[in-house]
Design an enzyme around this catalytic site. Sequence first.
Site, PDB file in Angstrom:
ATOM      1  N   SER A 143       1.240  -1.010  -0.150  1.00  0.00           N
ATOM      2  CA  SER A 143      -0.228   0.135   0.062  1.00  0.00           C
ATOM      3  C   SER A 143       1.288   1.469  -0.227  1.00  0.00           C
ATOM      4  O   SER A 143       2.135   1.195   0.428  1.00  0.00           O
ATOM      5  CB  SER A 143      -0.716   0.139   1.247  1.00  0.00           C
ATOM      6  OG  SER A 143      -1.742   1.089   1.420  1.00  0.00           O
ATOM      7  N   TYR A 156      -2.742  -0.591  10.677  1.00  0.00           N
ATOM      8  CA  TYR A 156      -2.875  -0.658   9.220  1.00  0.00           C
ATOM      9  C   TYR A 156      -0.953  -0.126   8.291  1.00  0.00           C
ATOM     10  O   TYR A 156      -0.713  -1.422   7.661  1.00  0.00           O
ATOM     11  CB  TYR A 156      -3.902  -0.334   8.053  1.00  0.00           C
ATOM     12  CG  TYR A 156      -3.853  -0.484   6.749  1.00  0.00           C
ATOM     13  CD1 TYR A 156      -4.144  -1.464   5.979  1.00  0.00           C
ATOM     14  CD2 TYR A 156      -3.732   0.946   5.832  1.00  0.00           C
ATOM     15  CE1 TYR A 156      -4.655  -1.835   4.796  1.00  0.00           C
ATOM     16  CE2 TYR A 156      -3.430   0.239   4.239  1.00  0.00           C
ATOM     17  CZ  TYR A 156      -4.184  -0.945   3.464  1.00  0.00           C
ATOM     18  OH  TYR A 156      -4.311  -0.953   2.790  1.00  0.00           O
TER      19      TYR A 156
END
Length: 259
Positions: A143, A156
Amino acid sequence: MDIRFDDKTAVVTGGGSGIGRAICSLFAESGAHVCILDYDKESGQAVCDEIKAGGHSCSFYFCDVGDQPEVHSTFDQLTSECAQVDILINNAGIAHVGNLENTAEEDFDRIYEVNVKGVYNCMHAVIKQMVEQGGGVILNLASVASSVGIEDRFAYSMSKGAVLTMTRSVAKDYIDDNIRCNCISPARVHTPFVDGFLKENYPGREDEMFDKLSRTQPIGRMGQPEEIAALVLYLCSDRAGFITGTDYPIDGGFIRLNT
């Protein structure tokens, strides 16, 4: 480019929705036998049935990627049915909103279990076979949060940073075994998860918030799952045979134009 995966088996975790679904469909259309691993039986089987209805090859396996014995058992089953795994795509992942102070231990552990341990478990289950068969390709979904700070995404970001560094470690350790390992780093992608998040957290303001989130990418929109799948397809193909240990942002300019 006409990229084909005839006589190849590709395992895709989290293939039942969003980016994973797009990856499964594109690989199946390109001739691969696709093995979908997903914790959601209904959605995973639905994607599998959809691929088969289109005349392509697919199998579905229920699997909790955070459970190592279950992962190894699943890979034992699918390799007994498909001979070998040529490509592993670690796409399964979950999200969490929160900074350090408001991230509870159970939330941190839940993110770690799927996003970090899930990637580790699947690579651990397939690496010996890839060595013995003379090679393979691993592609992990990281990501933009792996590389830059994102507000209220503490757990995250931790997990996706781990995906990035695991990718580089595996690429280095197994380069002499003809195993390539790369990752990609999407920014926001328009998936059913985004729509569900907006509906739950901003009822009545979905369109407004969708536009706001879209504008956080310099290109002015979110990515589409099919765009992510196209990059995955290339990186897993022989045309990308000179690429390993690399992270590819696919982010509408988010990293380079915001830093």
